[in-house]
Design a protein around this motif. Structure first.
Motif, PDB file in Angstrom:
ATOM      1  N   LYS A   9       0.818  -1.212   0.000  1.00 26.61           N
ATOM      2  CA  LYS A   9       0.000   0.000   0.000  1.00 26.61           C
ATOM      3  C   LYS A   9       0.850   1.260   0.000  1.00 26.61           C
ATOM      4  O   LYS A   9       0.322   2.371   0.003  1.00 26.61           O
ATOM      5  N   GLY A  10       2.178   1.105   0.062  1.00 24.67           N
ATOM      6  CA  GLY A  10       3.076   2.252  -0.009  1.00 24.67           C
ATOM      7  C   GLY A  10       3.093   3.119   1.233  1.00 24.67           C
ATOM      8  O   GLY A  10       3.222   4.336   1.147  1.00 24.67           O
ATOM      9  N   ARG A  11       3.015   2.536   2.379  1.00 23.73           N
ATOM     10  CA  ARG A  11       3.033   3.326   3.615  1.00 23.73           C
ATOM     11  C   ARG A  11       4.045   2.752   4.599  1.00 23.73           C
ATOM     12  O   ARG A  11       4.473   1.609   4.474  1.00 23.73           O
ATOM     13  N   ASN A  12       4.418   3.561   5.583  1.00 23.66           N
ATOM     14  CA  ASN A  12       5.363   3.182   6.641  1.00 23.66           C
ATOM     15  C   ASN A  12       6.699   2.681   6.107  1.00 23.66           C
ATOM     16  O   ASN A  12       7.265   1.713   6.608  1.00 23.66           O
ATOM     17  N   LYS A  13       7.195   3.342   5.081  1.00 22.01           N
ATOM     18  CA  LYS A  13       8.491   2.957   4.522  1.00 22.01           C
ATOM     19  C   LYS A  13       9.575   3.205   5.575  1.00 22.01           C
ATOM     20  O   LYS A  13       9.579   4.242   6.235  1.00 22.01           O
ATOM     21  N   PRO A  14      10.506   2.266   5.730  1.00 21.42           N
ATOM     22  CA  PRO A  14      11.548   2.441   6.755  1.00 21.42           C
ATOM     23  C   PRO A  14      12.493   3.579   6.396  1.00 21.42           C
ATOM     24  O   PRO A  14      12.737   3.864   5.221  1.00 21.42           O
ATOM     25  N   LYS A  15      13.031   4.219   7.428  1.00 24.57           N
ATOM     26  CA  LYS A  15      14.002   5.283   7.213  1.00 24.57           C
ATOM     27  C   LYS A  15      15.356   4.655   6.905  1.00 24.57           C
ATOM     28  O   LYS A  15      15.731   3.642   7.510  1.00 24.57           O
ATOM     29  N   MET A  16      16.067   5.250   5.977  1.00 27.41           N
ATOM     30  CA  MET A  16      17.365   4.727   5.577  1.00 27.41           C
ATOM     31  C   MET A  16      18.445   5.198   6.549  1.00 27.41           C
ATOM     32  O   MET A  16      18.559   6.396   6.833  1.00 27.41           O
ATOM     33  N   LEU A  17      19.222   4.275   7.049  1.00 31.74           N
ATOM     34  CA  LEU A  17      20.269   4.565   8.016  1.00 31.74           C
ATOM     35  C   LEU A  17      21.328   5.497   7.432  1.00 31.74           C
ATOM     36  O   LEU A  17      21.810   6.408   8.111  1.00 31.74           O
ATOM     37  N   LEU A  18      21.690   5.301   6.171  1.00 34.28           N
ATOM     38  CA  LEU A  18      22.680   6.175   5.542  1.00 34.28           C
ATOM     39  C   LEU A  18      22.209   7.623   5.517  1.00 34.28           C
ATOM     40  O   LEU A  18      23.002   8.535   5.738  1.00 34.28           O
ATOM     41  N   ASP A  19      20.942   7.839   5.245  1.00 31.91           N
ATOM     42  CA  ASP A  19      20.411   9.208   5.245  1.00 31.91           C
ATOM     43  C   ASP A  19      20.495   9.824   6.637  1.00 31.91           C
ATOM     44  O   ASP A  19      20.874  10.977   6.794  1.00 31.91           O
ATOM     45  N   ILE A  20      20.149   9.053   7.644  1.00 34.48           N
ATOM     46  CA  ILE A  20      20.184   9.548   9.023  1.00 34.48           C
ATOM     47  C   ILE A  20      21.617   9.870   9.431  1.00 34.48           C
ATOM     48  O   ILE A  20      21.893  10.919  10.014  1.00 34.48           O
ATOM     49  N   LEU A  21      22.544   8.979   9.125  1.00 31.58           N
ATOM     50  CA  LEU A  21      23.941   9.191   9.493  1.00 31.58           C
ATOM     51  C   LEU A  21      24.535  10.391   8.784  1.00 31.58           C
ATOM     52  O   LEU A  21      25.290  11.164   9.377  1.00 31.58           O
ATOM     53  N   ASP A  22      24.220  10.561   7.512  1.00 31.98           N
ATOM     54  CA  ASP A  22      24.750  11.709   6.765  1.00 31.98           C
ATOM     55  C   ASP A  22      24.228  13.015   7.327  1.00 31.98           C
ATOM     56  O   ASP A  22      24.951  13.990   7.417  1.00 31.98           O
ATOM     57  N   LYS A  23      22.961  13.058   7.714  1.00 32.93           N
ATOM     58  CA  LYS A  23      22.410  14.284   8.284  1.00 32.93           C
ATOM     59  C   LYS A  23      23.062  14.608   9.621  1.00 32.93           C
ATOM     60  O   LYS A  23      23.356  15.751   9.908  1.00 32.93           O
ATOM     61  N   GLU A  24      23.280  13.577  10.445  1.00 32.54           N
ATOM     62  CA  GLU A  24      23.913  13.806  11.744  1.00 32.54           C
ATOM     63  C   GLU A  24      25.343  14.270  11.582  1.00 32.54           C
ATOM     64  O   GLU A  24      25.810  15.152  12.278  1.00 32.54           O
ATOM     65  N   LYS A  25      26.060  13.703  10.655  1.00 37.86           N
ATOM     66  CA  LYS A  25      27.466  14.047  10.479  1.00 37.86           C
ATOM     67  C   LYS A  25      27.649  15.431   9.885  1.00 37.86           C
ATOM     68  O   LYS A  25      28.669  16.049  10.069  1.00 37.86           O
ATOM     69  N   GLU A  26      26.648  15.933   9.172  1.00 39.72           N
ATOM     70  CA  GLU A  26      26.759  17.264   8.581  1.00 39.72           C
ATOM     71  C   GLU A  26      26.858  18.349   9.646  1.00 39.72           C
ATOM     72  O   GLU A  26      27.370  19.419   9.403  1.00 39.72           O
ATOM     73  N   GLN A  27      26.388  18.075  10.837  1.00 42.61           N
ATOM     74  CA  GLN A  27      26.392  19.061  11.898  1.00 42.61           C
ATOM     75  C   GLN A  27      27.732  19.139  12.630  1.00 42.61           C
ATOM     76  O   GLN A  27      27.914  19.947  13.503  1.00 42.61           O
ATOM     77  N   VAL A  28      28.667  18.296  12.258  1.00 46.03           N
ATOM     78  CA  VAL A  28      29.966  18.248  12.913  1.00 46.03           C
ATOM     79  C   VAL A  28      30.955  19.138  12.168  1.00 46.03           C
ATOM     80  O   VAL A  28      31.041  19.100  10.951  1.00 46.03           O
ATOM     81  N   ASN A  29      31.688  19.957  12.907  1.00 46.47           N
ATOM     82  CA  ASN A  29      32.711  20.807  12.311  1.00 46.47           C
ATOM     83  C   ASN A  29      34.085  20.238  12.617  1.00 46.47           C
ATOM     84  O   ASN A  29      34.300  19.647  13.667  1.00 46.47           O
ATOM     85  N   SER A  30      35.000  20.457  11.700  1.00 44.78           N
ATOM     86  CA  SER A  30      36.390  20.081  11.961  1.00 44.78           C
ATOM     87  C   SER A  30      37.268  21.283  11.640  1.00 44.78           C
ATOM     88  O   SER A  30      36.881  22.168  10.877  1.00 44.78           O
ATOM     89  N   PHE A  31      38.437  21.296  12.221  1.00 35.47           N
ATOM     90  CA  PHE A  31      39.332  22.438  12.075  1.00 35.47           C
ATOM     91  C   PHE A  31      40.715  21.953  11.673  1.00 35.47           C
ATOM     92  O   PHE A  31      41.158  20.887  12.087  1.00 35.47           O
ATOM     93  N   ASN A  32      41.393  22.762  10.875  1.00 39.02           N
ATOM     94  CA  ASN A  32      42.734  22.409  10.411  1.00 39.02           C
ATOM     95  C   ASN A  32      43.812  22.788  11.412  1.00 39.02           C
ATOM     96  O   ASN A  32      44.913  22.263  11.359  1.00 39.02           O
ATOM     97  N   SER A  33      43.496  23.709  12.296  1.00 36.12           N
ATOM     98  CA  SER A  33      44.487  24.138  13.275  1.00 36.12           C
ATOM     99  C   SER A  33      43.783  24.602  14.542  1.00 36.12           C
ATOM    100  O   SER A  33      42.574  24.843  14.558  1.00 36.12           O
ATOM    101  N   SER A  34      44.571  24.751  15.590  1.00 30.31           N
ATOM    102  CA  SER A  34      43.997  25.224  16.846  1.00 30.31           C
ATOM    103  C   SER A  34      43.543  26.674  16.727  1.00 30.31           C
ATOM    104  O   SER A  34      42.572  27.085  17.362  1.00 30.31           O
ATOM    105  N   GLU A  35      44.220  27.434  15.868  1.00 31.22           N
ATOM    106  CA  GLU A  35      43.821  28.826  15.666  1.00 31.22           C
ATOM    107  C   GLU A  35      42.428  28.914  15.045  1.00 31.22           C
ATOM    108  O   GLU A  35      41.610  29.753  15.431  1.00 31.22           O
TER     109      GLU A  35
END
Length: 83
Positions: free
Chosen positions: A35-61
């Motif tokens: 019937k096309g309902r209650n499709k499961p959420k994709m883990l890769l999509d969830i992980l990519d969205k969560e990881k987008e919120q993480v910042n990284s830095f090249n130096s302490s400055e």
């Protein structure tokens, strides 16, 4: 990982992809899928969205500059609330 701008290790992407495909295979055999309902959420999509919120830095400055900018924004917002 930094060179390829990867957010996770390759094995983690592969495991999440396997999990997603298995979930879809199981879901495909349900009445909800027919019937096309209650499709499961994709883990890769969830992980990519969560990881987008993480910042990284090249130096302490760079980290210190970002920290000061964030703290300044917080202080400005607190001043706006007090007024």
């Amino acid at each position: 990982m930094k060179v390829f701008k990867a957010k996770m290790e390759t094995k983690d992407y592969l495991l999440a992809g396997i999990y997603d495909r298995l979930t879809l295979l199981v879901y495909a055999n349900t009445k909800d899928a027919q019937k096309g309902r209650n499709k499961p959420k994709m883990l890769l999509d969830i992980l990519d969205k969560e990881k987008e919120q993480v910042n990284s830095f090249n130096s302490s400055e760079d980290f210190i500059k970002a920290k000061e900018r964030i703290l300044k924004n917080i202080e400005e917002k607190e001043c706006d609330i007090d007024e």
